[in-house]
Scaffold this motif. Structure first.
Motif, PDB file in Angstrom:
ATOM      1  N   VAL A 740       0.861  -1.187   0.000  1.00  0.00           N
ATOM      2  CA  VAL A 740       0.000   0.000   0.000  1.00  0.00           C
ATOM      3  C   VAL A 740       0.898   1.237   0.000  1.00  0.00           C
ATOM      4  O   VAL A 740       1.925   1.268   0.679  1.00  0.00           O
ATOM      5  CB  VAL A 740      -0.930   0.030   1.235  1.00  0.00           C
ATOM      6  N   GLU A 741       0.501   2.247  -0.757  1.00  0.00           N
ATOM      7  CA  GLU A 741       1.247   3.504  -0.800  1.00  0.00           C
ATOM      8  C   GLU A 741       0.552   4.550   0.067  1.00  0.00           C
ATOM      9  O   GLU A 741      -0.687   4.729  -0.013  1.00  0.00           O
ATOM     10  CB  GLU A 741       1.343   4.028  -2.246  1.00  0.00           C
ATOM     11  N   LEU A 742       1.310   5.231   0.924  1.00  0.00           N
ATOM     12  CA  LEU A 742       0.795   6.366   1.682  1.00  0.00           C
ATOM     13  C   LEU A 742       1.328   7.641   1.063  1.00  0.00           C
ATOM     14  O   LEU A 742       2.526   7.757   0.796  1.00  0.00           O
ATOM     15  CB  LEU A 742       1.248   6.294   3.143  1.00  0.00           C
ATOM     16  N   GLY A 743       0.428   8.576   0.831  1.00  0.00           N
ATOM     17  CA  GLY A 743       0.844   9.869   0.323  1.00  0.00           C
ATOM     18  C   GLY A 743       0.923  10.893   1.442  1.00  0.00           C
ATOM     19  O   GLY A 743       0.682  10.601   2.626  1.00  0.00           O
ATOM     20  N   SER A 744       1.253  12.101   1.072  1.00  0.00           N
ATOM     21  CA  SER A 744       1.364  13.172   2.054  1.00  0.00           C
ATOM     22  C   SER A 744       0.028  13.378   2.760  1.00  0.00           C
ATOM     23  O   SER A 744      -1.011  13.516   2.121  1.00  0.00           O
ATOM     24  CB  SER A 744       1.799  14.459   1.349  1.00  0.00           C
ATOM     25  N   GLY A 745       0.055  13.383   4.098  1.00  0.00           N
ATOM     26  CA  GLY A 745      -1.155  13.599   4.877  1.00  0.00           C
ATOM     27  C   GLY A 745      -1.952  12.345   5.151  1.00  0.00           C
ATOM     28  O   GLY A 745      -2.920  12.385   5.900  1.00  0.00           O
ATOM     29  N   ASP A 746      -1.576  11.185   4.556  1.00  0.00           N
ATOM     30  CA  ASP A 746      -2.277   9.933   4.820  1.00  0.00           C
ATOM     31  C   ASP A 746      -1.844   9.368   6.175  1.00  0.00           C
ATOM     32  O   ASP A 746      -0.717   9.587   6.616  1.00  0.00           O
ATOM     33  CB  ASP A 746      -1.983   8.913   3.733  1.00  0.00           C
ATOM     34  N   ALA A 747      -2.743   8.619   6.811  1.00  0.00           N
ATOM     35  CA  ALA A 747      -2.435   8.035   8.119  1.00  0.00           C
ATOM     36  C   ALA A 747      -2.795   6.563   8.124  1.00  0.00           C
ATOM     37  O   ALA A 747      -3.807   6.146   7.546  1.00  0.00           O
ATOM     38  CB  ALA A 747      -3.178   8.765   9.226  1.00  0.00           C
ATOM     39  N   LEU A 748      -1.947   5.763   8.782  1.00  0.00           N
ATOM     40  CA  LEU A 748      -2.170   4.332   8.971  1.00  0.00           C
ATOM     41  C   LEU A 748      -2.561   4.108  10.436  1.00  0.00           C
ATOM     42  O   LEU A 748      -1.892   4.616  11.338  1.00  0.00           O
ATOM     43  CB  LEU A 748      -0.902   3.547   8.629  1.00  0.00           C
ATOM     44  N   ILE A 749      -3.625   3.352  10.671  1.00  0.00           N
ATOM     45  CA  ILE A 749      -4.099   3.098  12.034  1.00  0.00           C
ATOM     46  C   ILE A 749      -4.128   1.596  12.257  1.00  0.00           C
ATOM     47  O   ILE A 749      -4.898   0.869  11.619  1.00  0.00           O
ATOM     48  CB  ILE A 749      -5.501   3.706  12.284  1.00  0.00           C
ATOM     49  N   LEU A 750      -3.263   1.098  13.166  1.00  0.00           N
ATOM     50  CA  LEU A 750      -3.274  -0.298  13.602  1.00  0.00           C
ATOM     51  C   LEU A 750      -3.992  -0.345  14.946  1.00  0.00           C
ATOM     52  O   LEU A 750      -3.810   0.544  15.785  1.00  0.00           O
ATOM     53  CB  LEU A 750      -1.856  -0.852  13.736  1.00  0.00           C
ATOM     54  N   PHE A 751      -4.763  -1.402  15.184  1.00  0.00           N
ATOM     55  CA  PHE A 751      -5.555  -1.446  16.404  1.00  0.00           C
ATOM     56  C   PHE A 751      -5.891  -2.902  16.737  1.00  0.00           C
ATOM     57  O   PHE A 751      -5.786  -3.798  15.895  1.00  0.00           O
ATOM     58  CB  PHE A 751      -6.847  -0.645  16.245  1.00  0.00           C
ATOM     59  N   THR A 752      -6.272  -3.104  17.995  1.00  0.00           N
ATOM     60  CA  THR A 752      -6.782  -4.411  18.401  1.00  0.00           C
ATOM     61  C   THR A 752      -8.298  -4.366  18.406  1.00  0.00           C
ATOM     62  O   THR A 752      -8.917  -3.297  18.263  1.00  0.00           O
ATOM     63  CB  THR A 752      -6.248  -4.787  19.790  1.00  0.00           C
ATOM     64  N   ASP A 753      -8.916  -5.548  18.605  1.00  0.00           N
ATOM     65  CA  ASP A 753     -10.380  -5.597  18.524  1.00  0.00           C
ATOM     66  C   ASP A 753     -11.048  -4.880  19.689  1.00  0.00           C
ATOM     67  O   ASP A 753     -12.268  -4.717  19.692  1.00  0.00           O
ATOM     68  CB  ASP A 753     -10.867  -7.036  18.421  1.00  0.00           C
ATOM     69  N   GLY A 754     -10.264  -4.443  20.685  1.00  0.00           N
ATOM     70  CA  GLY A 754     -10.849  -3.642  21.751  1.00  0.00           C
ATOM     71  C   GLY A 754     -11.362  -2.309  21.245  1.00  0.00           C
ATOM     72  O   GLY A 754     -12.172  -1.658  21.929  1.00  0.00           O
ATOM     73  N   LEU A 755     -10.923  -1.887  20.050  1.00  0.00           N
ATOM     74  CA  LEU A 755     -11.398  -0.625  19.477  1.00  0.00           C
ATOM     75  C   LEU A 755     -12.721  -0.815  18.751  1.00  0.00           C
ATOM     76  O   LEU A 755     -13.680  -0.078  18.980  1.00  0.00           O
ATOM     77  CB  LEU A 755     -10.355  -0.064  18.517  1.00  0.00           C
ATOM     78  N   THR A 756     -12.798  -1.819  17.885  1.00  0.00           N
ATOM     79  CA  THR A 756     -13.992  -1.973  17.042  1.00  0.00           C
ATOM     80  C   THR A 756     -15.097  -2.784  17.692  1.00  0.00           C
ATOM     81  O   THR A 756     -16.259  -2.694  17.280  1.00  0.00           O
ATOM     82  CB  THR A 756     -13.597  -2.642  15.712  1.00  0.00           C
ATOM     83  N   ASP A 757     -14.748  -3.598  18.731  1.00  0.00           N
ATOM     84  CA  ASP A 757     -15.770  -4.443  19.365  1.00  0.00           C
ATOM     85  C   ASP A 757     -16.278  -3.866  20.679  1.00  0.00           C
ATOM     86  O   ASP A 757     -17.096  -4.501  21.359  1.00  0.00           O
ATOM     87  CB  ASP A 757     -15.204  -5.843  19.622  1.00  0.00           C
ATOM     88  N   ALA A 758     -15.772  -2.695  21.077  1.00  0.00           N
ATOM     89  CA  ALA A 758     -16.181  -2.124  22.368  1.00  0.00           C
ATOM     90  C   ALA A 758     -17.660  -1.764  22.353  1.00  0.00           C
ATOM     91  O   ALA A 758     -18.196  -1.279  21.351  1.00  0.00           O
ATOM     92  CB  ALA A 758     -15.338  -0.885  22.673  1.00  0.00           C
ATOM     93  N   GLU A 759     -18.319  -1.996  23.487  1.00  0.00           N
ATOM     94  CA  GLU A 759     -19.735  -1.664  23.604  1.00  0.00           C
ATOM     95  C   GLU A 759     -19.908  -0.154  23.709  1.00  0.00           C
ATOM     96  O   GLU A 759     -19.176   0.532  24.408  1.00  0.00           O
ATOM     97  CB  GLU A 759     -20.335  -2.336  24.848  1.00  0.00           C
ATOM     98  N   ARG A 760     -20.909   0.352  23.004  1.00  0.00           N
ATOM     99  CA  ARG A 760     -21.187   1.788  23.024  1.00  0.00           C
ATOM    100  C   ARG A 760     -22.682   1.995  23.181  1.00  0.00           C
ATOM    101  O   ARG A 760     -23.496   1.130  22.843  1.00  0.00           O
ATOM    102  CB  ARG A 760     -20.708   2.457  21.726  1.00  0.00           C
ATOM    103  N   THR A 761     -22.995   3.177  23.649  1.00  0.00           N
ATOM    104  CA  THR A 761     -24.413   3.488  23.855  1.00  0.00           C
ATOM    105  C   THR A 761     -25.159   3.530  22.530  1.00  0.00           C
ATOM    106  O   THR A 761     -26.346   3.228  22.475  1.00  0.00           O
ATOM    107  CB  THR A 761     -24.563   4.846  24.574  1.00  0.00           C
TER     108      THR A 761
END
Length: 814
Positions: A740-761
């Protein structure tokens, strides 16, 4: 002229000389009546049309015209009947054998004695070849006009006085004029004033040296390479000028043709090629990689400085250009000469094989060899190129990382710190020391020798007896007491025989001499700002000495050992222990990545009593790339910490050997299966980041882990890579590297499932939720993005998270 009925033979007899002239003419001469019937026919007509007189006399003259030309006959006869002449009329006629020929006709009225027009006399000339020549000349002229006007080369013509009489548009444009007319109208002095003419070496080029003028002075042909500087703009161009003469029939030069070939791009390419060759040579000479090119005939075509240095090949041997002579020098240095020779012979017998291997040397060094066929763009083989790199320190670091991984596993596997530190001391021997001792600071300020190990186990009790006979003076200015007081390490790369005489008595000196000390490292065991003890590493009988890499490894180990010690001492306060150990397992300050900003967030689940199972890491892989890692190990507490440490350090060790993320995770999978006593498994996202101008190139691989997100500078969000197999469970796993190519201003976000599976209101979760959140953070820094994601998960919680959370953000700075 006599009437036709008065003919005496097939050709109407003509009187006297006139008849002889007509008959001998090469032109076709015949007479026809006003009705269009042929009345006479000479030999020239027979030769041109192919008809004998008896075949054509009395036949209509229209027989000689093609179908489309028959109307001409009646028009001509009408004009003749009026007494008109037809001069040099060009048309086409058909011969007996059907050929169409070009003819020129001159037709005159024939009158009787009273002056009445009674017929027509025709003189016909075959102009077929003339017409062909005219057409060819016309085509040639058109081609010449196209070549000279539209061609890239400039063309001028000078007369015998040197005056320019012709120029094409290319010559005009090369001289700074819009067209040939304005160029020809300009005085030659004005033209030359626009430029400064130079030889290739920078000497002035005079007008008299121009090829055209040299030809006018008598040279048969002339050419010159001219550097042309445009005075107004300073632009530099290169032109190859060739001149050739045009001669009269008597050989006199009446004109000179000059051709100007614009070769600026060629010259620039040649200059760039010379520059690139010089740059490559300079880079090769400055490289720490030994490079040699060997021809199929076994000749050393090229060898850089480092090649000779790595293999300690004398310059006189390299000067022979004989590869076999160099091989003899190399063979004497490698541990397994036979295998080395056999492998080298195999590579030569299989010229198309690309290979990488490592060669162990007798002096302890390890040389990595990479070799491939040297070919050009056509596929022609020029030989074999070999790259040699001293990877001794790399392998030491890998061994150190493996040692640290194993040591970490030991440190976090038990709360019995005495047993754990004893195993650490034993592990350090003989890899890191001949002697290893661990001293713990007691509450009364004294030191207790907690553990000691030696390459010769029989000497361990002797060492303990020595400590009992000679207790440590805690007021001493150097050694263990100073390390305890200051918390600073002491490193003695070498110990001179007389260095200890001022601080020890004779009996102590005699014992120390028997120890044969050669190098010593004393590292504090520090945790939470307190010095808990000292770990000592000593080289003695082996004669080795410590260097900077050894110090860094020992400090890392001492740091981990101190954490384990502190953890055991504070066992009753398990929440504090968990936090301390967690900090030791997560990376320290991020490395500096050119053009990339890094940020991270970590939150352990629950109330912080147990060590979390998520981890992240970012480190320099020492090949111009950086590794970004986020993982999630099974379980929580000490077991998770052991697995996390083993995974993190196994990844670091593997990253020094392998560039492809999939290869690194494959090694981690194998290590997990080999090391685990229970069912250990984890998920990992590994990204290899290579900075490049204006961005970065990513190689992404995931093993059972959520795919990383990419926030583009325009606000779009995508998820990179392909899902892979969970690590540590299966021997055969499927992993994929995605670029994958990142250009100027692009951001890469690595995360564990605690971010996407967290319970929210709002009950939203998963990739869609994450993409929506990220799209609202365009233009934010890596730190701000990480903070925003953490807050999205934490919200207004009053209790701990249900799952661990790790976030690692890498943004290409605009």
């Amino acid at each position: 002229m006599p009437n036709t009925d008065e003919r005496g033979d097939a050709r109407h007899p003509l009187a006297g000389d006139l008849a002889a002239i007509v008959e001998s003419s090469q032109d076709a001469i015949f007479r026809k009546s006003l009705e269009g019937l042929i009345e006479s026919w000479n030999s020239g007509a027979e030769a041109m049309y192919g008809y004998r007189p008896e075949e054509i006399i009395g036949r209509p003259v229209s027989k000689l015209a093609p179908p489309e030309r028959k109307d001409e006959i009646s028009d001509i006869l009408e004009r003749i009947a009026r007494g008109e002449r037809v001069e040099h009329f060009s048309t086409k006629r058909v011969t007996k054998d059907g050929r169409i020929i070009d003819v020129s006709l001159s037709i005159s009225p024939v009158r009787d004695d009273t002056g009445r027009v009674v017929g027509a006399a025709t003189i016909a000339r075959d102009i077929t070849q003339q017409r062909l020549a005219e057409r060819e000349l016309h085509i040639a002229r058109q081609q010449l006009a196209i070549i000279t006007r539209a061609g890239a080369d400039g063309i001028t013509i000078q007369d015998a006085t040197g005056r320019m009489v012709y120029a094409n548009d290319s010559a005009a444009r090369m001289s700074g004029y819009p067209d040939a007319a304005s160029f020809l109208a300009a005085p030659i002095e004005e033209v030359l004033q626009r430029f400064e003419l130079l030889h290739e070496d920078g000497r002035p080029f005079s007008a008299e040296e121009l090829p055209g003028r040299r030809v006018l002075r008598g040279e048969e042909q002339a050419e010159a390479m001219i550097r042309v500087l445009v005075r107004r703009t300073g632009e530099e161009n290169w032109t190859l000028v060739r001149a050739a003469p045009m001669h009269d029939e008597d050989g006199t030069v009446h004109h000179v043709v000059n051709v100007f070939h614009y070769i600026t791009e060629q010259k620039r390419a040649e200059h760039q090629l010379r520059f690139q060759n010089a740059l490559l040579e300079a880079q090769s000479e400055a490289s720490e990689v030994g490079i040699v090119v060997i021809s199929p005939a076994g000749e050393i075509v090229s060898a850089n400085r480092r090649f000779g240095e790595l293999w300690k090949i004398p310059q006189e041997v390299l000067n022979t250009k004989v590869n076999q002579a160099a091989m003899e020098v190399v063979k004497g240095q490698v541990v397994d000469a036979d295998s080395f020779v056999e492998r080298s012979r195999y590579l030569w017998d299989h010229i198309d094989v690309e290979a990488r291997d490592e060669i162990a040397l007798k002096d302890g060094r390890v040389i990595e060899r990479y070799t491939r066929t040297l070919k050009d763009e056509t596929g022609a083989t020029y030989g074999r190129i070999e790259y040699f790199r001293d990877v001794t320190e790399d392998r030491k670091r890998e061994e150190g990382q493996r040692f640290l991984a194993q040591a970490t596993k030991e440190l976090v596997s038990s709360l019995d710190y005495q047993a754990t530190l004893s195993r650490i001391a034993q592990m350090a021997v003989p890899e890191l020391a001949d002697w290893c001792a661990v001293d713990i600071l007691e509450p009364d300020g004294s030191l207790e020798l907690l553990a000691i190990a030696h390459v010769d186990p029989s000497k361990v009790e002797w060492a303990r007896e020595f400590r009992r006979r000679f207790p440590i003076d805690m007021s001493a200015l150097t050694g263990l007491p100073r390390v305890i007081r200051t918390g600073d390490a002491e490193l003695y790369p070498s110990i001179e025989p007389g260095a200890l005489e001022t601080s020890l008595d004779e009996e102590q000196l005699e014992v120390v001499r028997d120890l044969q000390l050669s190098s010593v490292m004393l590292l504090p065991l520090r945790a939470r700002g307190r010095t808990l003890g000292v770990i000592s590493f000593v080289f003695a009988e082996s004669g080795r000495s410590y260097g900077e890499a050894d110090r860094l490894l020992a400090e890392d180990l001492a740091s981990r050992a101190a954490l384990a010690l502190d953890n055991a001492r504070l066992y009753r306060e398990r929440d504090e222990i968990a936090r301390t150990l967690q900090e030791g397992l997560l990376p320290g300050p991020f490395p500096e990545v050119p053009g990339v900003e890094l940020a991270a967030r970590y939150q352990a689940a629950g109330e912080g009593i147990d060590v979390g199972g998520d981890f992240y890491d970012a480190f320099d892989t020492e090949d111009g790339s950086w590794a970004l890692v986020v993982g999630d190990v099974c379980g929580k507490g000490p077991k998770a910490a052991a697995l996390m440490g083993a995974a993190r350090h196994t990844i670091r060790a593997a990253a020094l050997r392998e560039q492809r993320p999939s290869a690194v995770l494959t090694m981690l999978n194998s290590a997990l299966q080999q090391q685990s006593r229970d069912q250990w498994f984890c998920t990992v996202c590994y990204v290899r980041l290579r900075p490049q101008p204006g961005g970065a190139r990513l190689t992404v691989c995931t093993g059972g882990h959520p795919l990383p997100a990419i926030l583009r500078a325009d606000g779009s969000v995508e998820f990179a890579g392909k899902p892979g197999t969970l690590l540590g469970v299966f021997r055969d796993i499927a992993l994929t590297d995605a670029t994958v190519e990142l250009g100027s201003g692009d951001a890469l976000i690595l995360f564990t499932d605690g971010l996407t599976d967290a319970e929210r209101t709002d009950k939203e979760f998963g990739q869609k939720w994450l993409a929506d959140v990220l799209s609202q953070n365009v233009g934010r820094s890596a730190e701000e993005i990480a903070e925003r994601l953490e807050q999205e998960v934490l919200g207004d919680r009053t209790q701990g998270l249900p799952d661990d959370l790790a976030i690692l953000v890498a943004k290409v700075m605009p």
